[in-house]
Scaffold this motif. Structure first.
Motif, PDB file in Angstrom:
ATOM      1  N   GLY A  14      -2.595 -11.034  -6.280  1.00 48.67           N
ATOM      2  CA  GLY A  14      -2.513 -12.049  -5.232  1.00 48.67           C
ATOM      3  C   GLY A  14      -3.169 -13.355  -5.646  1.00 48.67           C
ATOM      4  N   MET A  15      -4.297 -13.270  -6.351  1.00 43.21           N
ATOM      5  CA  MET A  15      -4.963 -14.484  -6.820  1.00 43.21           C
ATOM      6  C   MET A  15      -4.092 -15.234  -7.824  1.00 43.21           C
ATOM      7  N   VAL A  16      -3.417 -14.473  -8.687  1.00 45.34           N
ATOM      8  CA  VAL A  16      -2.532 -15.110  -9.668  1.00 45.34           C
ATOM      9  C   VAL A  16      -1.358 -15.789  -8.958  1.00 45.34           C
ATOM     10  N   TYR A  17      -0.735 -15.064  -8.003  1.00 37.98           N
ATOM     11  CA  TYR A  17       0.398 -15.639  -7.272  1.00 37.98           C
ATOM     12  C   TYR A  17      -0.037 -16.852  -6.454  1.00 37.98           C
ATOM     13  N   PHE A  18      -1.230 -16.782  -5.864  1.00 37.79           N
ATOM     14  CA  PHE A  18      -1.723 -17.908  -5.065  1.00 37.79           C
ATOM     15  C   PHE A  18      -1.927 -19.134  -5.938  1.00 37.79           C
ATOM     16  N   ALA A  19      -2.483 -18.925  -7.126  1.00 41.36           N
ATOM     17  CA  ALA A  19      -2.714 -20.043  -8.036  1.00 41.36           C
ATOM     18  C   ALA A  19      -1.385 -20.669  -8.464  1.00 41.36           C
ATOM     19  N   PHE A  68       0.824  -1.202   0.000  1.00 40.25           N
ATOM     20  CA  PHE A  68       0.000   0.000   0.000  1.00 40.25           C
ATOM     21  C   PHE A  68       0.864   1.262   0.000  1.00 40.25           C
ATOM     22  N   VAL A  69       2.065   1.184   0.572  1.00 35.38           N
ATOM     23  CA  VAL A  69       3.006   2.299   0.446  1.00 35.38           C
ATOM     24  C   VAL A  69       3.405   2.474  -1.013  1.00 35.38           C
ATOM     25  N   LEU A  70       3.715   1.361  -1.667  1.00 33.71           N
ATOM     26  CA  LEU A  70       4.064   1.403  -3.083  1.00 33.71           C
ATOM     27  C   LEU A  70       2.885   1.891  -3.920  1.00 33.71           C
ATOM     28  N   GLY A  71       1.695   1.388  -3.607  1.00 30.45           N
ATOM     29  CA  GLY A  71       0.507   1.820  -4.328  1.00 30.45           C
ATOM     30  C   GLY A  71       0.242   3.298  -4.162  1.00 30.45           C
ATOM     31  N   SER A  72       0.543   3.832  -2.974  1.00 34.30           N
ATOM     32  CA  SER A  72       0.342   5.255  -2.727  1.00 34.30           C
ATOM     33  C   SER A  72       1.272   6.103  -3.584  1.00 34.30           C
ATOM     34  N   SER A  73       2.469   5.608  -3.856  1.00 31.56           N
ATOM     35  CA  SER A  73       3.406   6.358  -4.698  1.00 31.56           C
ATOM     36  C   SER A  73       3.039   6.272  -6.174  1.00 31.56           C
ATOM     37  N   ILE A  74       2.283   5.228  -6.540  1.00 36.29           N
ATOM     38  CA  ILE A  74       1.862   5.067  -7.937  1.00 36.29           C
ATOM     39  C   ILE A  74       0.526   5.770  -8.190  1.00 36.29           C
ATOM     40  N   TRP A  75      -0.409   5.580  -7.250  1.00 41.03           N
ATOM     41  CA  TRP A  75      -1.747   6.177  -7.376  1.00 41.03           C
ATOM     42  C   TRP A  75      -2.035   7.042  -6.149  1.00 41.03           C
ATOM     43  N   PRO A  76      -1.598   8.290  -6.135  1.00 36.32           N
ATOM     44  CA  PRO A  76      -1.878   9.144  -4.970  1.00 36.32           C
ATOM     45  C   PRO A  76      -3.369   9.336  -4.711  1.00 36.32           C
ATOM     46  N   LYS A  77      -4.181   9.341  -5.784  1.00 40.52           N
ATOM     47  CA  LYS A  77      -5.626   9.487  -5.633  1.00 40.52           C
ATOM     48  C   LYS A  77      -6.273   8.110  -5.513  1.00 40.52           C
ATOM     49  N   ASN A  78      -7.187   7.987  -4.542  1.00 40.09           N
ATOM     50  CA  ASN A  78      -7.889   6.711  -4.311  1.00 40.09           C
ATOM     51  C   ASN A  78      -6.900   5.547  -4.189  1.00 40.09           C
ATOM     52  N   SER A  79      -5.827   5.793  -3.466  1.00 40.74           N
ATOM     53  CA  SER A  79      -4.740   4.813  -3.384  1.00 40.74           C
ATOM     54  C   SER A  79      -5.194   3.495  -2.767  1.00 40.74           C
ATOM     55  N   PHE A  80      -5.972   3.564  -1.703  1.00 40.08           N
ATOM     56  CA  PHE A  80      -6.362   2.338  -0.998  1.00 40.08           C
ATOM     57  C   PHE A  80      -7.179   1.420  -1.904  1.00 40.08           C
ATOM     58  N   LEU A  81      -8.195   1.977  -2.574  1.00 41.38           N
ATOM     59  CA  LEU A  81      -9.070   1.163  -3.420  1.00 41.38           C
ATOM     60  C   LEU A  81      -8.307   0.593  -4.615  1.00 41.38           C
ATOM     61  N   LYS A  82      -7.473   1.410  -5.249  1.00 40.08           N
ATOM     62  CA  LYS A  82      -6.737   0.954  -6.424  1.00 40.08           C
ATOM     63  C   LYS A  82      -5.711  -0.110  -6.053  1.00 40.08           C
ATOM     64  N   THR A  83      -5.019   0.098  -4.935  1.00 43.10           N
ATOM     65  CA  THR A  83      -4.027  -0.895  -4.497  1.00 43.10           C
ATOM     66  C   THR A  83      -4.704  -2.189  -4.083  1.00 43.10           C
ATOM     67  N   PHE A  84      -5.822  -2.063  -3.381  1.00 41.79           N
ATOM     68  CA  PHE A  84      -6.552  -3.261  -2.944  1.00 41.79           C
ATOM     69  C   PHE A  84      -7.037  -4.064  -4.145  1.00 41.79           C
ATOM     70  N   ALA A  85      -7.590  -3.364  -5.143  1.00 45.65           N
ATOM     71  CA  ALA A  85      -8.104  -4.057  -6.326  1.00 45.65           C
ATOM     72  C   ALA A  85      -6.982  -4.745  -7.096  1.00 45.65           C
ATOM     73  N   SER A  86      -5.917  -3.993  -7.382  1.00 47.94           N
ATOM     74  CA  SER A  86      -4.809  -4.584  -8.138  1.00 47.94           C
ATOM     75  C   SER A  86      -4.102  -5.663  -7.328  1.00 47.94           C
ATOM     76  N   GLY A  87      -3.959  -5.432  -6.017  1.00 57.53           N
ATOM     77  CA  GLY A  87      -3.321  -6.431  -5.161  1.00 57.53           C
ATOM     78  C   GLY A  87      -4.114  -7.718  -5.080  1.00 57.53           C
ATOM     79  N   THR A  88      -5.436  -7.599  -5.078  1.00 55.48           N
ATOM     80  CA  THR A  88      -6.287  -8.792  -5.039  1.00 55.48           C
ATOM     81  C   THR A  88      -6.107  -9.627  -6.297  1.00 55.48           C
ATOM     82  N   ILE A  89      -6.091  -8.962  -7.448  1.00 54.47           N
ATOM     83  CA  ILE A  89      -5.925  -9.680  -8.720  1.00 54.47           C
ATOM     84  C   ILE A  89      -4.550 -10.344  -8.793  1.00 54.47           C
TER      85      ILE A  89
END
Length: 279
Positions: A209-214, A186-207
């Motif tokens: 994460g699912m790929v890495y988990f698989a 989320f620190v990294l996501g904040s530096s990439i997407w300063p606006k709506n950082s939490f939602l964008k990082t959570f969404a991209s991280g979920t996708i």
């Protein structure tokens, strides 16, 4: 003029002080939010735990409270990390921040320190205040129930004599290293997407994460099946697995923090160069 080209402790301390003083209203609101959410959850749980006529040797709410500690630490920690680069949202605030007489590392490190290290102290204070709120309310409501007590955080780690969240220190270490890894995303996501950082990082991280988990599940299945007839392998040792998780979590957290710094540094130079060109 800046004499030190990388880091100066007095300048860094001034930056941290400036950050906390200038944004004291939003910081206080966030503290109240953390306290309020945890207090409501703890009081709500206490209502169902204490309303019966049962007698306990230990406070029955402790199990829930220890789990709440970890969930709240992760949830609020990720939310706090997403605010790290919030001053880069608009052109005006970005210019104001980048024109501060300090190096990019000092600016980034001061923000990281406040939203990562100082956050941990603030979270612990808010958690204990919420817990004492629960304790005060139900001690007055049920004075005959002497087992109601503030949660003992030493029960986060311990042996089998009483309930603990983690039986061994390595398990707790793996849990905390996992927290720092997720928080660093989320620190990294904040530096990439300063606006709506939490939602964008959570969404991209979920996708991602699912790929890495698989992929991880597939690789683990192959390794386990290929070594099922052999004993004494690395995968059979739980301690080794926990150490791998701890080291990997810390390593990738550091990688994400470094990437966030270089991203911030690149944006800083680009913006300052454009500002100087216009001037």
């Amino acid at each position: 003029m800046i004499k030190d080209t990388f880091f100066s402790l007095p300048r860094f301390m001034n930056l941290c002080r400036k950050e906390m003083v200038e944004n004291w209203k939003s910081n206080v609101l966030r503290m109240v939010l953390m306290y309020g959410v945890m207090a409501v959850v703890m009081v709500w749980n206490g209502y169902f735990r204490y309303r019966g006529t049962y007698n306990y040797q230990e406070d029955p709410a402790w199990i829930f409270l220890l789990v709440t500690f970890i969930w709240a630490l992760w949830g609020f920690g990720c939310l706090s990390a997403s605010f790290t680069m919030e001053k880069m949202k608009t052109k005006t605030s970005r210019t104001s921040m980048l024109m501060i007489p300090a190096t990019p590392f000092e600016k980034f490190f001061s923000r990281w320190f406040v939203f990562t290290v100082v956050y941990l102290v603030v979270f612990l204070i808010c958690y204990k205040l919420a817990d004492y709120t629960r304790f005060t309310i139900y001690s007055l409501a049920y004075p005959e129930k002497d087992f109601i007590a503030p949660v003992d955080l030493s029960h986060l780690v311990g042996d089998e004599k009483y309930y603990t969240l983690c039986r061994r220190g390595l398990e707790f270490g793996a849990l905390i290293s996992g927290y720092f890894f997720v928080q660093s995303l989320f620190v990294l996501g904040s530096s990439i997407w300063p606006k709506n950082s939490f939602l964008k990082t959570f969404a991209s991280g979920t996708i991602i994460g699912m790929v890495y988990f698989a992929v991880g599940a597939l690789v683990s299945k192959v390794l386990l099946e290929s070594g099922r007839y052999y004993s004494g392998g690395v995968l059979e040792s739980k301690e080794t697995t926990l150490w791998i998780v701890i080291v990997a979590g810390i390593f990738f957290a550091l990688v994400n923090w470094v990437l966030a710094y270089f991203r911030f540094k690149a944006v800083s130079y680009t913006h300052l160069r454009a500002h100087e060109t216009k001037a």
